[in-house]
Design a protein around this motif. Structure first.
Motif, mmCIF file in Angstrom:
data_model
loop_
_atom_site.group_PDB
_atom_site.id
_atom_site.type_symbol
_atom_site.label_atom_id
_atom_site.label_comp_id
_atom_site.label_asym_id
_atom_site.label_seq_id
_atom_site.Cartn_x
_atom_site.Cartn_y
_atom_site.Cartn_z
ATOM 1 N N ALA A 1 1.304 37.997 -36.285
ATOM 2 C CA ALA A 1 0.196 38.125 -37.236
ATOM 3 C C ALA A 1 -1.145 37.946 -36.547
ATOM 4 O O ALA A 1 -2.152 38.529 -36.947
ATOM 5 C CB ALA A 1 0.344 37.087 -38.345
ATOM 6 N N PRO B 1 -6.610 38.384 -36.050
ATOM 7 C CA PRO B 1 -5.760 38.882 -37.134
ATOM 8 C C PRO B 1 -6.455 39.930 -38.003
ATOM 9 O O PRO B 1 -5.803 40.816 -38.546
ATOM 10 C CB PRO B 1 -5.409 37.641 -37.953
ATOM 11 C CG PRO B 1 -6.229 36.541 -37.410
ATOM 12 C CD PRO B 1 -6.744 36.925 -36.089
ATOM 13 N N TYR B 2 -7.785 39.821 -38.124
ATOM 14 C CA TYR B 2 -8.454 40.756 -39.018
ATOM 15 C C TYR B 2 -8.608 42.140 -38.419
ATOM 16 O O TYR B 2 -9.063 43.053 -39.085
ATOM 17 C CB TYR B 2 -9.819 40.210 -39.460
ATOM 18 C CG TYR B 2 -10.690 39.666 -38.358
ATOM 19 C CD1 TYR B 2 -10.668 38.315 -38.053
ATOM 20 C CD2 TYR B 2 -11.552 40.481 -37.654
ATOM 21 C CE1 TYR B 2 -11.470 37.793 -37.049
ATOM 22 C CE2 TYR B 2 -12.357 39.970 -36.651
ATOM 23 C CZ TYR B 2 -12.309 38.630 -36.344
ATOM 24 O OH TYR B 2 -13.088 38.117 -35.353
ATOM 25 N N ARG B 3 -8.203 42.261 -37.188
ATOM 26 C CA ARG B 3 -8.222 43.602 -36.611
ATOM 27 C C ARG B 3 -6.823 44.177 -36.427
ATOM 28 O O ARG B 3 -6.664 45.273 -35.898
ATOM 29 C CB ARG B 3 -8.970 43.582 -35.275
ATOM 30 C CG ARG B 3 -10.483 43.518 -35.467
ATOM 31 C CD ARG B 3 -11.221 43.369 -34.162
ATOM 32 N NE ARG B 3 -10.759 44.346 -33.187
ATOM 33 C CZ ARG B 3 -10.945 44.229 -31.881
ATOM 34 N NH1 ARG B 3 -11.563 43.154 -31.395
ATOM 35 N NH2 ARG B 3 -10.512 45.149 -31.042
ATOM 36 N N ARG B 4 -5.817 43.428 -36.845
ATOM 37 C CA ARG B 4 -4.464 43.953 -36.735
ATOM 38 C C ARG B 4 -4.064 44.573 -38.047
ATOM 39 O O ARG B 4 -4.299 43.997 -39.121
ATOM 40 C CB ARG B 4 -3.478 42.828 -36.402
ATOM 41 C CG ARG B 4 -3.786 42.154 -35.097
ATOM 42 C CD ARG B 4 -2.664 41.226 -34.697
ATOM 43 N NE ARG B 4 -3.120 40.359 -33.609
ATOM 44 C CZ ARG B 4 -2.316 39.644 -32.844
ATOM 45 N NH1 ARG B 4 -1.013 39.693 -33.050
ATOM 46 N NH2 ARG B 4 -2.812 38.871 -31.899
ATOM 47 N N ASN B 5 -3.423 45.714 -37.984
ATOM 48 C CA ASN B 5 -2.970 46.380 -39.190
ATOM 49 C C ASN B 5 -1.633 45.805 -39.619
ATOM 50 O O ASN B 5 -0.645 46.519 -39.802
ATOM 51 C CB ASN B 5 -2.868 47.893 -38.927
ATOM 52 C CG ASN B 5 -2.971 48.681 -40.217
ATOM 53 O OD1 ASN B 5 -2.951 48.108 -41.304
ATOM 54 N ND2 ASN B 5 -3.070 49.997 -40.095
ATOM 55 N N VAL B 6 -1.613 44.502 -39.760
ATOM 56 C CA VAL B 6 -0.406 43.748 -40.066
ATOM 57 C C VAL B 6 -0.776 42.793 -41.191
ATOM 58 O O VAL B 6 -1.822 42.170 -41.147
ATOM 59 C CB VAL B 6 0.031 42.924 -38.827
ATOM 60 C CG1 VAL B 6 1.097 41.918 -39.202
ATOM 61 C CG2 VAL B 6 0.530 43.840 -37.746
ATOM 62 N N ASN B 7 0.050 42.695 -42.224
ATOM 63 C CA ASN B 7 -0.264 41.772 -43.311
ATOM 64 C C ASN B 7 0.859 40.787 -43.540
ATOM 65 O O ASN B 7 2.016 41.075 -43.244
ATOM 66 C CB ASN B 7 -0.536 42.538 -44.616
ATOM 67 C CG ASN B 7 -1.885 43.231 -44.572
ATOM 68 O OD1 ASN B 7 -2.028 44.377 -44.941
ATOM 69 N ND2 ASN B 7 -2.892 42.512 -44.096
ATOM 70 N N THR B 8 0.486 39.625 -44.068
ATOM 71 C CA THR B 8 1.438 38.532 -44.192
ATOM 72 C C THR B 8 1.578 38.071 -45.635
ATOM 73 O O THR B 8 0.597 38.016 -46.372
ATOM 74 C CB THR B 8 0.954 37.330 -43.353
ATOM 75 O OG1 THR B 8 0.632 37.772 -42.047
ATOM 76 C CG2 THR B 8 2.004 36.253 -43.282
ATOM 77 N N ALA C 1 -0.313 42.189 -50.025
ATOM 78 C CA ALA C 1 -0.022 42.529 -48.635
ATOM 79 C C ALA C 1 0.341 43.993 -48.453
ATOM 80 O O ALA C 1 0.139 44.563 -47.386
ATOM 81 C CB ALA C 1 1.093 41.631 -48.097
ATOM 82 N N GLN D 1 -1.038 49.184 -47.060
ATOM 83 C CA GLN D 1 -0.066 49.962 -46.301
ATOM 84 C C GLN D 1 -0.106 49.595 -44.822
ATOM 85 O O GLN D 1 -0.404 50.433 -43.962
ATOM 86 C CB GLN D 1 -0.334 51.452 -46.477
ATOM 87 C CG GLN D 1 -0.214 51.864 -47.938
ATOM 88 C CD GLN D 1 0.022 53.341 -48.082
ATOM 89 O OE1 GLN D 1 -0.816 54.118 -47.617
ATOM 90 N NE2 GLN D 1 1.124 53.706 -48.691
ATOM 91 N N LYS E 1 1.140 48.457 -41.013
ATOM 92 C CA LYS E 1 2.203 48.978 -40.163
ATOM 93 C C LYS E 1 3.403 48.051 -40.196
ATOM 94 O O LYS E 1 4.564 48.472 -40.106
ATOM 95 C CB LYS E 1 1.711 49.096 -38.710
ATOM 96 C CG LYS E 1 0.563 50.049 -38.526
ATOM 97 C CD LYS E 1 1.035 51.451 -38.517
ATOM 98 C CE LYS E 1 0.446 52.308 -37.451
ATOM 99 N NZ LYS E 1 0.919 53.682 -37.520
#
Lengths: 332, 271, 314
Positions: A51, A73-80, A148, A152, A154
């Motif tokens: 994350a 984390p705010y630049r990763r296209n990943v959500n938790t 989350a 959409q 990744k």
């Protein structure tokens, strides 16, 4: 094809404590991946590294081929989806879900629509105007989920998502999560200490212990062919057979695992063989009967369907099992 | 016998408590009465007559307006400083572990814990050392010094009640540090800051001891009042001002009470 | 499935860049948060406190009236001169009396508010304590000047009850009496008591609120009469609150210089001596030495209270 998530020799140290120790992991895009282990095993740290809430002490992390370490984390296209849901108390449900869209400056009308679509997907349509404080635990979890997925991402990360729910709710949520994942096609990575959950939901499971990955495989692999005593013990309750016992059965001095349901139990009558043991305790569990049997000094758990008629405690029984039911593990 | 625990207090206790409340409130109520008296030269009781004329007189007194304006300006700016510094400190202390964390809590409370005269003398000698003459800004600096703790206590209490994962959730959803502050942190600590700010304002508005040392020729309202206490001019006018001050400080207290009623420790103890 | 990249660019510009920097270097961020306050409080404020302490070890030259910067204990020795010792003793005695008095008056209020006041009454008690607490200090002193004045309400009440001779008798008591209530130690005592009362009420109330109700029920169950319950259950658990309140009342009285000046018989208190010494007299070393006295006394008080186990229940 790129892995969805790739960890290469990733370590995370906190001073002297090795929360993660040279972990290698590849997650396939579109799969439902579980990270299983007891508390302190490193699974949650692993999730947090993906994350972006923690940085690896050493090693390399890639998400869909792009370098992730050093990226906030705010630049990763990943959500938790957080364990305590972390819903913003000052926003209503709709604004919670639309939060990430609001940050991207998506126009109001569009983000409301997308948020409502996400809520519909988690079967909370129409709850948009409520505040998180007015919802039950299960409902809050769905809001966290909707929030989350609206982006959409990744990869969707779930941190012990079902831990706070009661049994009935947990079971129905398991089905829902699986269906949701299939519908969305997003790679799901979830962390749990409940092996039953991991086995029932995941396409593949990674078993963690002491900061290392013990085994990665499909649920059937992990359950039937555990590669170490730890995995055998942690995943499902297994009989872990000592090397001497294994030697007397198959002639090799190795530890082995034998699943309780693989043992065939019959009343002995007056026949005595080297596979005759005594029932020490007997528990009726509904669908099955669980027996603790003493076989020449070795204690074994057996699990038989309750439709069969079983003798009581103190009675003699004869055991049988197929040769390949004994899964050999590490040598003595 | 469970007489006390179960049913209610014994009547001597009720009497003592009630008398105590009366003791607390009566003096303030008396001030209100004296603001209407016709008697100018003494504090005669009962008042020989009642009149409204002193309100008009007070309204016309230039020195009162000057003092009032200065007090409001000082209180506003000191509160602003206290809000910024207090929130920064509270954020640092509640979010991270670092060397000297407890020291900060002690340091912040020191100006208010020590007798005002010590803080006053200390600040005056510091200003002398740096050859800063007494001015509006020295008063503000003095007030800000002890107002920080009021904001700090409120902010820390609220930070403690805010879940840590909210910041992570916000960042996870795409908000960087500043966006997180604006959209998540600020809304959640807003009312605590407001309460702290109002209490700081009231504290600054009323302060006299430290101000005596840090002010030059200017008079804040309390300084004006002190002058009147030592060398009275028109007693009823002083009463009018006193009554006004009680009313003005009561309102922020009431508001702060309603804002922080749900569980926070009330920062009244920080005074 | 999303067609965006896995790693997105930041916002860019100052805020984006700073955000990334602070995330990478959290320690730097904390440092920046603290620096302004730490600089001001730590260096300027603490520094000037320390300088003040230092001054107490200097002395003033009698001839030139200037401060001589040499280490000496002569200034502290001056504290023991009869007139200075007098001031100290007077202030300490008054502080002790005010503390005891406020405990007696505050306890019923705090106890009732903590245990029996419900709903609307709880708000009433809260506001009744908060209003005087946050009302202007000077206004409160002023109110008492009104009340205690010879022609004021107290005198009037005594007159109406035809017991004015009693008031005269009280005022005739040596040391604490005086011309009128507002020029006597009795008056000073009453004003101090009134002003610090909320500081005693609040901690006691908080402490009593923390006593679990079932403790008292259990004691009653075991047959203890109310007096015993109070002495052995309630009072010990309320003690930390009493001690906390007494710290306020004691130290606030020790340092105050305005109240004795306005309501008193002209004899000096520590605060007043400090004020005049550092002001017109220009004798900063003596003023500094005098300020050390309350600090030391409070230190001893806290230490003694701790030893006596007053903080154990905390």
């Amino acid at each position: 094809m790129n892995s969805a998530v790739s960890l290469q020799k990733v370590s995370r140290h906190f001073g002297m404590v090795k929360a993660m120790d040279e972990v290698d992991l590849e997650i396939v895009p579109g799969e439902f991946f579980a990270m299983l282990g007891p508390s302190g095993s490193g699974k949650t740290t692993c999730l947090r590294l993906i994350a972006g809430f923690e940085q690896p002490t050493s090693g390399h992390i890639e998400i869909f081929g792009e370098t992730a370490e050093g990226v906030p984390p705010y630049r990763r296209n990943v959500n938790t989806v957080f364990q305590d849901y972390a819903l913003f108390p000052h926003l209503n449900v709709l604004d919670n879900v639309a939060f990430s869209l609001m940050l991207k400056k998506v126009p109001r009308v569009i983000r409301r629509k997308k948020a409502e679509e996400a809520l519909d997907m988690v079967r909370l349509g129409g709850y948009g105007n409520r505040k998180p404080g007015q919802l039950s635990g299960g409902q809050r979890q769905r809001v966290a989920l909707a929030r989350a997925i609206v982006n959409q991402p990744k990869v969707l990360l779930l941190d012990e998502p079902l831990g706070a729910l009661d049994l009935k709710l947990r079971e129905s949520m398991q089905d829902e999560l699986k269906a949701l994942q299939k519908a969305l096609g997003i790679t799901f990575v979830f962390v749990t200490h409940d092996q039953g959950e991991a086995l029932s939901m995941a396409d593949r499971v990674a078993v963690f212990s002491d900061g290392k990955v013990q085994q990665i495989g499909t649920p059937e692999d992990i359950y039937k062919r555990p590669q170490s005593r730890f995995v055998a013990d942690f995943v499902g309750s297994s009989n872990v057979l000592s090397p001497e016992f294994v030697y007397s059965i198959v002639g090799e001095r190795r530890w082995a695992s034998l699943r309780p349901e693989a043992i065939h139990v019959m009343a002995s009558g007056n026949n005595v063989s080297r596979m005759t043991g005594t029932i020490i305790s007997r528990s009726y569990l509904g669908p099955t009967i669980r027996l603790l049997i003493d076989l020449n000094g070795t204690q074994l758990h057996a699990s038989v369907p309750s439709t069969e008629i079983m003798p009581g405690e103190g009675q003699k029984v004869t055991l049988g099992f197929a040769k390949d039911a004994i899964h050999l593990m590490e040598p003595a | 016998m469970r007489s006390e625990a179960g049913n209610g207090a014994s009547w001597p206790l009720k009497l003592a408590a009630g008398a105590g409340i009366a003791f607390l409130l009566l003096p303030l109520l008396l001030i209100f009465v004296y603001a209407f008296t016709t008697e100018e030269k003494s504090f005669q009781w009962p008042p020989p007559g009642l009149t409204l004329k002193w309100f008009a007189v007070a309204w016309g007194r230039v020195d009162i307006w000057q003092a009032l304006t200065l007090s409001v300006q000082v209180a506003s700016i000191s509160t602003l400083f206290a809000l910024i510094l207090g929130t920064l400190c509270a954020a640092a202390v509640s979010r991270s572990k670092f060397f000297g964390r407890e020291v900060i809590s002690l340091l912040v409370i020191l100006p208010i814990a020590l007798p005002g005269i010590i803080t006053g003398i200390a600040l005056r000698s510091a200003f002398n050392l740096f050859e800063i003459p007494p001015s509006f800004w020295t008063i503000v600096l003095g007030h800000a010094t002890f107002c920080i703790v009021v904001v700090y206590n409120n902010a820390v209490a609220r930070f403690r009640r805010t879940s840590g994962s909210l910041v992570e959730a916000s960042m996870d959803l795409g908000a960087d540090g500043f966006q997180t502050f604006r959209h998540v942190i600020l809304p959640n600590i807003g009312t605590a800051l407001l309460a702290g700010g109002m209490l700081a304002f009231a504290l600054s508005f009323d302060e006299v001891i430290v101000t005596t040392f840090t002010a030059g020729q200017q008079q804040t309202l309390p300084l004006w009042m002190l002058e009147e206490l030592i060398r009275p001019r028109q007693r009823p006018v002083t009463n009018v001002v006193a009554m006004f001050v009680v009313l003005v400080t009561f309102l922020p207290i009431l508001a702060a009470y309603y804002l922080t009623r749900d569980g926070d420790t009330v920062s009244g103890m920080g005074k | 499935m999303s067609s965006e990249a896995a790693v997105l660019p930041g916002r860019g510009g100052i805020f984006g860049g700073l955000s990334d920097l602070f995330w990478r270097q959290p320690k730097l961020f904390v440092f920046l948060l603290l620096t302004p306050a730490a600089l001001w409080l730590g260096i300027v404020y603490l520094g000037s406190l320390f300088t003040l302490l230092l001054q107490s070890f200097f002395h003033i030259d009698d001839f030139s009236g200037l401060v001589v910067r040499e280490f000496t204990l002569a200034t502290y020795a001056e504290l023991f001169k009869p007139q200075n010792l007098d001031v100290i003793v007077r202030t300490v005695v008054m502080s002790a009396l005010v503390t005891l008095g406020s405990i007696v008056v505050a306890f019923p209020i705090a106890y009732y508010a903590a245990r029996y006041a419900k709903g609307r009454w709880k708000a009433v008690f809260y506001l009744a304590v908060m209003l005087p607490l946050w009302s202007s200090y000077l206004v409160k002193v002023y109110a008492w000047k009104l009340i205690l004045a010879k022609e004021g309400i107290v005198g009037w009440v005594f007159e109406q009850l035809h017991i004015t001779p009693a008031l005269d008798a009280i005022l005739a008591i040596p040391v604490i009496g005086g011309n009128s209530l507002s020029f006597s130690f009795i008056g000073t005592f009453l004003v101090f008591l009134y002003i610090w009362l909320p500081y005693m009420i609040l901690p006691i109330q908080a402490a009593v609120e923390r006593v679990p109700v079932n403790l008292i029920d259990a004691a009653a169950d075991l047959g203890a009469p109310p007096v015993t319950i109070f002495r052995h259950v309630i009072f010990p658990l309320a003690l930390p609150g009493i001690v906390a309140g007494s710290i306020f009342t004691f130290s606030l009285t020790l340092g105050d210089y305005i109240i004795p000046q306005i309501v008193g018989n002209g004899r000096l208190f520590i605060g007043q001596v400090v004020y005049t010494q550092q002001g017109t007299a220009g004798n900063i070393p003596l003023a500094a030495a005098f300020t050390v006295v309350p600090v030391v006394i409070m230190g001893l008080y806290l230490w003694g209270a701790r030893k006596a186990g007053a903080f154990d229940a905390l």
